[in-house]
Design a protein around this motif. Structure first.
Motif, short mmCIF file in Angstrom:
data_model
loop_
_atom_site.label_atom_id
_atom_site.label_comp_id
_atom_site.label_asym_id
_atom_site.label_seq_id
_atom_site.Cartn_x
_atom_site.Cartn_y
_atom_site.Cartn_z
N ALA A 1 1.23 -1.10 -0.07
CA ALA A 1 -0.37 -0.06 -0.29
C ALA A 1 1.11 1.32 0.39
O ALA A 1 0.64 2.10 -1.05
N SER B 1 -4.58 0.36 2.44
CA SER B 1 -4.80 -0.55 1.69
C SER B 1 -6.12 -1.86 2.32
O SER B 1 -5.84 -1.51 3.36
N GLU C 1 -4.87 -2.51 -4.43
CA GLU C 1 -3.62 -2.57 -4.39
C GLU C 1 -3.39 -2.47 -5.53
O GLU C 1 -4.59 -2.85 -6.72
#
Ligand SMILES: NC(=O)c1ccc[n+]([C@@H]2O[C@H](COP(=O)([O-])OP(=O)(O)OC[C@H]3O[C@@H](n4cnc5c(N)ncnc54)[C@H](O)[C@@H]3O)[C@@H](O)[C@H]2O)c1
Ligand SMILES: O=C(O)[C@H](O)[C@H](O)COP(=O)(O)O
Length: 390
Positions: free
Chosen positions: A102, A268, A361
């Protein structure tokens, strides 16, 4: 057995339900929503599952006489007093690497957004400060965009790790710097105010426009000095995800930044879900309980948020198209706008993080690509960007 958990640990109670379906003695879970767990819960907690907003020190431990186990669903551990934990005999786990992808995506999205706005990718060197999990993830994606990345990491350089260096002058001469270090105040290479007024002045000096990104911990960059350097007219752009006095932020600092976000670089959906999963796995191992968790991939696939984002890609992309694909999956500008629109109150900053929208992602981007994607050059580039080719 009472497990006390931050309510912002997605999937946690679902995983505990799966464990309870396998055993006779039910595991109890109670969640908390403020930064610090309520005293009444601490008094009964056997295990505590936290995020970086919960400060664990001797004071908290004194309120938790039964506590045997602590886990933080984060990479950073600077919110935990490990000496106090040791003295209290409490086992401790963090989640190294859990949201590194992330953070890599966050840096890629920042570069994509700024490059499209300026209609040019950075041409000078990119210095990644700290060649650990998040630094490597960021460096890999920027390499995929065609940038010239190098890694500054004196501790790893001293340990003989190849492909990293300890040349601070090279950092200062780079066009872009992205910080990926833990917050440390002691030792040979402390990171608090690594970018102080002097370093910022040297970095920003000269004709070439510079860019500083900090998605590590706020105090790594001296925030006031950064504001003064930019306000003084230096050719310096800055992107901050983390703040020196979180959850407090200063409007006058934010207004000087090209992108400003509320400590969500690692947020994320997969990164947050991974924290819950990793911690419960570690807790089970420490308890010696013969209960089974699903594999992380199985668990993630059970959520619609874990599914693919499909993109038709019949023609060979140029750098602008790569940037647009990055922004299609994760657009940092939306997080920037949310922070700028929000009143500068600590509670509002926390609320932005607590109510953060589900974020995919880059590895969830599946390209339905033409023959162009089969060349060695493109395979390497798309792999670095973590895109999938269908
Ligand atoms: N903004 C976010 O959402 C977010 C998400 C994840 C992690 N973080 C922060 O980023 C930090 C780094 O994460 P990571 O996964 O890359 O950690 P890591 O432990 O994998 O890597 C850190 C690297 O920094 C290096 N380092 C230490 N001191 C240094 C110095 N003075 N100069 C240069 N390098 C130095 C270490 O040798 C190590 O290689 C975490 O500790 C955490 O505080 C922030
Ligand atoms: O260190 C980390 O892993 C990150 O900073 C983490 O994502 C912080 O987010 P929080 O746990 O506070 O939600």
């Amino acid at each position: 057995m009472l497990l006390v958990a931050d309510a912002n640990l997605p999937g946690f109670t679902r995983l505990v339900d799966e464990l309870n379906a396998q055993c006779e003695t039910a595991l109890q879970v109670e969640t908390y929503t403020e930064r610090q767990p309520p005293k009444a819960l601490l008094a009964r907690a056997d295990a505590l599952f936290i995020r970086s907003v919960t400060r664990v020190d001797a004071e908290l431990l004194a309120q938790a006489p039964q506590l045997q186990w602590l886990g933080t669903a984060t990479i950073g551990t600077d919110h935990v007093d490990v000496i106090a934990l040791h003295a209290a005999g409490v086992r401790f786990h963090s989640c190294p690497g859990v949201n590194a992808n992330a953070v890599g995506d966050y840096v890629a999205s920042a570069i994509a957004a700024l490059s499209l706005a300026q209609d040019a990718l950075p041409t000078g060197e990119v210095a990644i400060i700290g060649a650990g999990n998040t630094g490597r993830a960021a460096g890999q994606r920027l390499t995929g965009l065609g940038l010239n990345v190098h890694y500054y990491d004196p501790p790893l350089a001293a340990a003989g790790v190849a492909e990293v260096h300890a040349d601070w002058q090279r950092v200062l001469q780079s066009q872009v710097v992205s910080c990926h270090v833990p917050l440390t105040v002691q030792g040979e290479h402390p990171t608090r105010h690594l970018f102080d007024a002097k370093a910022l002045g040297e970095f920003a000096g000269g004709e070439q426009g510079k860019l500083l990104i900090n998605a590590s911990r706020g105090p790594v960059v001296a925030e006031q000095a950064l504001a003064e350097v930019i306000a003084g007219g230096a050719q310096l752009q800055a992107v901050l995800d983390v703040w020196e006095h979180e959850p407090a932020t200063k409007t006058e600092v934010i207004e000087l930044l090209v992108l400003a976000t509320p400590h969500i670089a690692g947020h994320s959906f997969a990164g947050k879900l991974g924290g819950s999963w990793q911690l419960l796995k570690k807790w089970l191992t420490d308890q010696g309980l013969a209960l089974q968790l699903p594999s992380f991939q199985q668990f993630l696939q059970g959520y619609p948020e874990g599914q693919a984002v499909v993109q038709q890609a019949p023609d060979e992309p140029d750098w602008r198209t790569l940037c647009r694909w990055i922004l299609q999956v994760y657009d940092i500008r939306k997080d920037d706008q949310l922070l700028r629109r929000t009143a500068r109150q600590p509670a509002a900053f926390d609320a932005l993080r607590r109510d953060y929208a589900v974020r995919a992602e880059l590895s969830q981007l599946h390209l339905q690509a033409g023959a162009w994607a089969q060349t060695r050059r493109w395979q390497k580039c798309l792999t670095e960007l973590t895109f999938q080719i269908d």
